[in-house]
Design a protein around this motif. Structure first.
Motif: not given
Length: 664
Positions: A539-559
């Motif tokens: 979103s272009s309207h995230l609060k003005v601040a430093t945001h701590a993000l978690t980026v997750s990969y959901g995996g698949n049948g082999k990973l």
């Protein structure tokens, strides 16, 4: 190893071949005195002479050093008699280890198994008045099966014996099971005109236990008037006509053929013999022995009879012969166990020749540890001991790269402490993939290098009583992945982006989705392209601040899934401030000034002031980013002014360019 029983003729041939010494002084226990060997056995006097010979010691003056059974390492067997050799004392002590304690000689199968139990638990033998014998005994000789249920001990059969009835007097030449029952219960006192004088071996004797079971009695139903004698010693028991006592047929043969130390030939010379017994289901009586070339030999039909025929055992701790156990004793295994292509030392041709000499019959299942093939399982034989096994541990599984790490916490304490943990991995077809036994102090184990697929892992705790219930985990083994994410500082109103790369592994290109969250709030998702990358717009309207993000990969049948952290800084937008004002105005009029504040992606709000120097000429609030202010009347002259936008929570403050108004 021979896979057929020795016949009476074969035994007799061995007896008359001249290979056995007759009427020689008796020797027993490891010789010479002070000899210590690794594999210590105690217990039954039925099999003691045979075990002494198989250990390579001298029995009745005949040395068996040339046929001593040893482990592949060279470790030997130390077999200690049930009673003191030479004196017959039942109260003498033995010492089985260098520097070890001296303790009461275990007399009989039951006492041997008790000593083995206490050697494991570290308790005092034979009771609290004795000494701790922890680690002093490795196996027990036993002529009977387990007295307690459980799995602590494996009863390994190594020969076939039979229990006969040694009698004195022709009136007792033939007996039935019913007669024996009545004699020993006390309801029958005369047989064929002869008053009977039954005797019974000492308490704890395997022969005593087996015989009473065969005739339908127990120690509780045995007549209290039956006196106790030392097992397999006819000279002391058959001292009058009408006397009878249960007797190991193998021991009777060995003693009367001069193979074992003599405790019976005096009685035999006075008319003592083994009675013929009418076996259940037969119409006639069967004698336990035959005479071949002047020597006694087993009668196969009697030995194989289900009522009076019996296997004799070497009892070992089950965990000590389990190759996957941390307590595995390769020497014990080599000597006693036949499994697969591994043949027990006691099942070798040489050992079977010795077994036959002592009046026992060789069977194909010598060394079996399979309960379906004559082996038996039993519990510790120590009264008052807690017989419970540990509860299941609390289990946690963490999957890794083609691996799974199992971690657990110890179960609640029981009477006996946990000794080890058994960790087992099975495939989706139920086949065991791997088994590992670890020490009691271990709390984790990792199975690695696994093929992809579904597995079940179990962990069970064990104590001396055996293994308890298992904790279980089932899951899919996959490859691990690594997720990386990058961001750029973005002004409020502009679209922030997260560039995500999931690294391929083992040649498998990641597919699937990635998710960006702040705390529990999902900010955006994306689908990986063919190179394992995705760019996620937030979103272009995230609060003005430093945001701590978690980026997750959901995996698949082999990973497997993976995640990473990333910081995203949102700054205030930079505005543009423009002013529209008249260049000239009468000093009697008031000028109107229009201010417009704009910023990318947002409409600024807030306050605007008009300054002339440091003097505020007008103030107002933006509406839709625009504000028109009416200035006060200006004195005649040129006035230089500027607009100052004070900013907001999302837009920075900013001054406009100077503008001039000439008042005339």
């Amino acid at each position: 190893m021979r896979r057929t029983r020795c016949t009476a003729a074969m035994v007799a041939a061995a007896v008359v071949s001249g290979t056995l010494a007759l009427a020689s002084p008796a020797s027993a226990d490891p010789t010479p005195a002070g000899t210590f060997r690794k594999l210590v056995g105690v217990g039954s006097d039925t099999t003691q002479d045979m075990l002494n010979a198989l250990a390579g010691d001298t029995v009745n003056g005949n040395s068996y050093a040339g046929t001593a059974v040893k482990a592949a390492s060279g470790a030997g067997v130390a077999s200690y008699d049930a009673i003191e050799p030479g004196t017959g004392s039942t109260t003498s002590n033995i010492q089985t280890r260098t520097g070890g304690p001296s303790f009461l000689r275990p007399n009989g199968s039951g006492k041997g198994r008790l000593a083995l139990s206490m050697s494991l638990t570290g308790d005092k033998f034979p009771d609290s008045s004795g000494v701790s014998i922890k680690g002093q005994v490795d196996f027990a000789r036993s002529s009977s099966g387990p007295s307690t249920s459980g799995t602590a001990f494996t009863y390994i059969p190594f020969a076939r014996d039979a229990v006969g009835v040694a009698v004195r007097g022709s009136a007792l030449n033939t007996l039935t099971v019913d007669q024996l029952h009545d004699i020993y219960s006390g309801s029958l006192t005369v047989v064929n005109g002869q008053t009977v004088h039954p005797k019974i071996p000492q308490s704890g004797s395997g022969t005593r236990k087996f015989f009473l079971g065969a005739i339908g009695l127990t120690d509780a139903t045995l007549s209290p008037n039956v006196p106790t004698v030392q097992e397999n010693q006819a000279d002391g028991a058959l001292n009058e006509d009408g006397a009878l006592v249960p007797f190991s047929v193998g021991s009777w043969i060995a003693q009367n053929n001069g193979i074992s130390p003599d405790f019976s030939t005096t009685a035999a010379a006075a008319g003592a013999h083994l009675a013929a017994v009418q076996l259940p289901g037969d119409t006639g009586a069967t004698t336990p022995v035959a005479t071949v070339n002047g020597k006694l030999a087993p009668v196969g039909a009697y030995y194989e009879n289900a009522t009076f025929g019996r296997d004799v055992y070497n009892v070992v701790p089950t965990r000590a012969i389990d190759p996957t156990s941390v307590f595995f004793d390769k020497d014990l295994y080599d000597v006693f166990v036949t499994s697969g292509t591994h043949e027990a030392g006691l099942a070798s041709e040489g050992a079977e020749g010795v077994i036959a000499k002592f009046g026992f019959v060789n069977e194909s299942y010598n060394g079996s540890v399979n309960p379906a093939k004559h082996a038996k399982l039993g519990g510790l034989e120590e009264s008052g001991i807690d017989t419970s096994t540990p509860a299941a541990p609390a289990l946690k599984a963490t999957r890794g790269d083609a691996s799974v790490k199992l971690s657990w916490t110890a179960p609640a304490a029981t009477g006996l402490p946990v000794t080890d943990y058994r960790v087992t991995l099975t495939g989706s077809d139920g086949a065991v993939v791997a088994v590992k036994d670890v020490s009691a102090g271990t709390r984790s184990y990792t199975f690695s290098g696994l093929a992809l697929g579904t597995y079940t892992a179990t962990v069970s705790a064990a104590n001396l009583n055996g293994s308890g219930p298992a904790a279980s985990w089932t899951g899919i083994i996959k490859y691990t992945t690594t997720t990386k994410a990058t961001t750029a500082t973005t002004a409020y109103g502009k679209t922030p982006k997260v560039a995500v790369t999931v690294a391929d592994t083992h040649g498998v290109v990641p597919t699937g989705t990635v998710t960006v969250k702040e705390g529990t709030t999902t900010l955006g998702t994306g689908t990986l392209d063919s190179t394992g990358k995705a760019t996620i717009s937030l979103s272009s309207h995230l609060k003005v601040a430093t945001h701590a993000l978690t980026v997750s990969y959901g995996g698949n049948g082999k990973l497997l899934t993976s995640h990473t952290s990333a910081g995203l800084t949102i700054t205030k937008a930079t505005p543009t401030v423009t002013v529209t004002a008249p260049s000239t105005i009468s000093h009697t009029s008031q000028a109107k000034v229009t201010i417009k504040v704009s910023a990318t992606g947002t409409t600024p709000t807030g306050t605007v002031r008009i300054y002339e120097g440091s003097v505020v000429r007008a103030t107002g609030t933006l509406s839709g980013g625009v504000l028109t202010l009416t200035l006060p009347k200006l004195s005649v002259g040129t006035h230089t002014m500027h607009a100052w936008y004070l900013g907001s929570s999302t837009v920075n403050s900013k001054n406009s360019a100077n503008f001039t108004i000439k008042s005339t």
